[in-house]
Design a protein around this motif. Structure first.
Motif, PDB file in Angstrom:
ATOM      1  N   ALA A   1       0.840  -1.210   0.000  1.00 55.12           N
ATOM      2  CA  ALA A   1       0.000   0.000   0.000  1.00 55.12           C
ATOM      3  C   ALA A   1       0.868   1.251   0.000  1.00 55.12           C
ATOM      4  O   ALA A   1       0.539   2.249  -0.647  1.00 55.12           O
ATOM      5  N   SER A   2       2.005   1.199   0.714  1.00 57.53           N
ATOM      6  CA  SER A   2       2.848   2.407   0.811  1.00 57.53           C
ATOM      7  C   SER A   2       3.370   2.822  -0.569  1.00 57.53           C
ATOM      8  O   SER A   2       3.433   4.012  -0.877  1.00 57.53           O
ATOM      9  N   ALA A   3       3.704   1.834  -1.416  1.00 62.14           N
ATOM     10  CA  ALA A   3       4.214   2.168  -2.757  1.00 62.14           C
ATOM     11  C   ALA A   3       3.104   2.802  -3.596  1.00 62.14           C
ATOM     12  O   ALA A   3       3.332   3.787  -4.315  1.00 62.14           O
ATOM     13  N   ILE A   4       1.902   2.236  -3.494  1.00 66.26           N
ATOM     14  CA  ILE A   4       0.777   2.779  -4.269  1.00 66.26           C
ATOM     15  C   ILE A   4       0.430   4.186  -3.787  1.00 66.26           C
ATOM     16  O   ILE A   4       0.239   5.108  -4.575  1.00 66.26           O
ATOM     17  N   LEU A   5       0.404   4.357  -2.466  1.00 65.59           N
ATOM     18  CA  LEU A   5       0.027   5.672  -1.918  1.00 65.59           C
ATOM     19  C   LEU A   5       1.075   6.732  -2.259  1.00 65.59           C
ATOM     20  O   LEU A   5       0.732   7.886  -2.529  1.00 65.59           O
ATOM     21  N   GLU A   6       2.345   6.351  -2.255  1.00 64.48           N
ATOM     22  CA  GLU A   6       3.377   7.346  -2.588  1.00 64.48           C
ATOM     23  C   GLU A   6       3.257   7.750  -4.067  1.00 64.48           C
ATOM     24  O   GLU A   6       3.325   8.929  -4.410  1.00 64.48           O
ATOM     25  N   GLY A   7       3.049   6.751  -4.923  1.00 64.38           N
ATOM     26  CA  GLY A   7       2.851   7.055  -6.352  1.00 64.38           C
ATOM     27  C   GLY A   7       1.631   7.935  -6.540  1.00 64.38           C
ATOM     28  O   GLY A   7       1.648   8.908  -7.301  1.00 64.38           O
ATOM     29  N   PHE A   8       0.562   7.620  -5.800  1.00 64.36           N
ATOM     30  CA  PHE A   8      -0.653   8.427  -5.904  1.00 64.36           C
ATOM     31  C   PHE A   8      -0.395   9.859  -5.434  1.00 64.36           C
ATOM     32  O   PHE A   8      -0.881  10.816  -6.034  1.00 64.36           O
TER      33      PHE A   8
ATOM     34  N   ALA B   1       1.405  11.417   1.890  1.00 63.47           N
ATOM     35  CA  ALA B   1       1.987  12.731   2.174  1.00 63.47           C
ATOM     36  C   ALA B   1       3.398  12.813   1.581  1.00 63.47           C
ATOM     37  O   ALA B   1       3.765  13.826   0.974  1.00 63.47           O
ATOM     38  N   VAL B   2       4.183  11.742   1.718  1.00 59.14           N
ATOM     39  CA  VAL B   2       5.555  11.740   1.177  1.00 59.14           C
ATOM     40  C   VAL B   2       5.517  11.957  -0.338  1.00 59.14           C
ATOM     41  O   VAL B   2       6.251  12.779  -0.893  1.00 59.14           O
ATOM     42  N   GLY B   3       4.627  11.219  -1.012  1.00 61.65           N
ATOM     43  CA  GLY B   3       4.509  11.358  -2.470  1.00 61.65           C
ATOM     44  C   GLY B   3       4.109  12.776  -2.857  1.00 61.65           C
ATOM     45  O   GLY B   3       4.658  13.349  -3.803  1.00 61.65           O
ATOM     46  N   ILE B   4       3.152  13.356  -2.115  1.00 59.67           N
ATOM     47  CA  ILE B   4       2.728  14.724  -2.432  1.00 59.67           C
ATOM     48  C   ILE B   4       3.916  15.677  -2.260  1.00 59.67           C
ATOM     49  O   ILE B   4       4.120  16.585  -3.063  1.00 59.67           O
ATOM     50  N   LEU B   5       4.719  15.449  -1.218  1.00 65.03           N
ATOM     51  CA  LEU B   5       5.866  16.343  -0.972  1.00 65.03           C
ATOM     52  C   LEU B   5       6.850  16.291  -2.143  1.00 65.03           C
ATOM     53  O   LEU B   5       7.324  17.333  -2.606  1.00 65.03           O
ATOM     54  N   TYR B   6       7.142  15.083  -2.645  1.00 64.22           N
ATOM     55  CA  TYR B   6       8.048  14.983  -3.798  1.00 64.22           C
ATOM     56  C   TYR B   6       7.415  15.652  -5.036  1.00 64.22           C
ATOM     57  O   TYR B   6       8.095  16.344  -5.802  1.00 64.22           O
ATOM     58  N   GLY B   7       6.122  15.433  -5.213  1.00 65.53           N
ATOM     59  CA  GLY B   7       5.422  16.049  -6.349  1.00 65.53           C
ATOM     60  C   GLY B   7       5.424  17.567  -6.243  1.00 65.53           C
ATOM     61  O   GLY B   7       5.586  18.284  -7.238  1.00 65.53           O
ATOM     62  N   LEU B   8       5.261  18.044  -5.022  1.00 68.26           N
ATOM     63  CA  LEU B   8       5.260  19.490  -4.783  1.00 68.26           C
ATOM     64  C   LEU B   8       6.622  20.092  -5.137  1.00 68.26           C
ATOM     65  O   LEU B   8       6.707  21.102  -5.847  1.00 68.26           O
ATOM     66  N   ALA B   9       7.680  19.447  -4.651  1.00 66.42           N
ATOM     67  CA  ALA B   9       9.032  19.956  -4.926  1.00 66.42           C
ATOM     68  C   ALA B   9       9.277  19.993  -6.436  1.00 66.42           C
ATOM     69  O   ALA B   9       9.818  20.979  -6.964  1.00 66.42           O
ATOM     70  N   GLU B  10       8.841  18.924  -7.111  1.00 65.09           N
ATOM     71  CA  GLU B  10       9.025  18.877  -8.568  1.00 65.09           C
ATOM     72  C   GLU B  10       8.301  20.043  -9.233  1.00 65.09           C
ATOM     73  O   GLU B  10       8.854  20.715 -10.107  1.00 65.09           O
ATOM     74  N   ARG B  11       7.073  20.294  -8.791  1.00 67.14           N
ATOM     75  CA  ARG B  11       6.303  21.400  -9.369  1.00 67.14           C
ATOM     76  C   ARG B  11       7.017  22.728  -9.163  1.00 67.14           C
ATOM     77  O   ARG B  11       6.978  23.616 -10.003  1.00 67.14           O
TER      78      ARG B  11
END
Ligand code: HEM
Length: 182
Positions: free
Chosen positions: A62-69, A144-154
């Motif tokens: 689940a953690s991998a799916i949630l981070e990707g999401f 939350a971790v995935g969103i943080l990486y996505g945010l930094a990329e943006r």
């Protein structure tokens, strides 16, 4: 959670597994061809069941799916018209995270039953900070971790996120150590 989240999960699953994959996930989650409305509130179990079904079908944690999401969420919200709100919230990771609670409060005008997570920044230096994440929902720290990486990329920044304290391991709440490396 609001349909906006479930629609984003649908978009993410379709991107990863195709339309047939989405149909399989829904069948396993006990949903028949759902049509989510962004501004309707759904029971959290709908979202959790979809993620659980996606785990069973892909064999991923689940953690991998949630981070990707989480990464996908940033692209999705920008496309769904929240780009200006994202731009207004901050132009650096530090500034954005300082304003994150205010941003979730602002969208309460559109989502009156919103139960957003709470974020607190402490121990800030120019390159690093601790982000305290509090929520009534279990298991969503990887999102939350995935969103943080996505945010930094943006924002055109590069970060590392270290999950220092885990509620799942008995800590009071989750704490992330974030370093901006470029
Ligand atoms: C424009 C961008 C964003 C929008 C429109 C948005 C909106 C939402 C919505 C509608 C929910 C579901 C809550 C509910 O239905 O009660 C949610 C949950 C959440 N949001 Fe945001 N959000 C945004 C950006 C962010 C960012 C940048 C973060 C940073 C980490 C974040 C972290 C989370 C997390 C972790 C949850 C899961 C729920 C929980 O932890 O309890 N969101 N958000």
């Amino acid at each position: 959670m609001y349909g906006l989240v479930n629609k984003a999960v649908e978009g993410f699953v379709k991107e990863q597994l195709g339309d047939d994959g989405w149909t399989q996930v829904c069948a396993k989650a006990g949903l028949s061809d759902p049509t989510f409305i962004s501004m309707d509130a759904y029971d959290d179990s709908v979202t959790y069941n979809i993620v659980g079904a996606a785990c069973e079908i892909t064999g991923l944690e689940a953690s991998a799916i949630l981070e990707g999401f989480g990464r996908y969420w940033m692209l999705y919200t920008a496309e769904e018209g929240y780009g200006p709100l994202l731009d207004m919230t901050g132009s650096t990771v530090h500034e954005f995270l300082d304003n994150l609670n205010g941003m979730h409060s602002r969208i309460r005008a559109t989502f009156p039953e919103l139960r957003p997570p709470d974020f607190e920044v402490t121990d800030e230096t120019e390159e690093t900070l601790l982000l305290h994440y509090r929520t009534e929902r279990p298991g969503l720290a990887p999102m939350a971790v995935g969103i943080l990486y996505g945010l930094a990329e943006r924002l055109g920044q590069e970060i590392t996120v270290e999950h220092r304290e885990k509620k799942a391991d008995g800590a009071d709440h989750d704490i992330f150590y974030i370093e901006v490396i470029g």
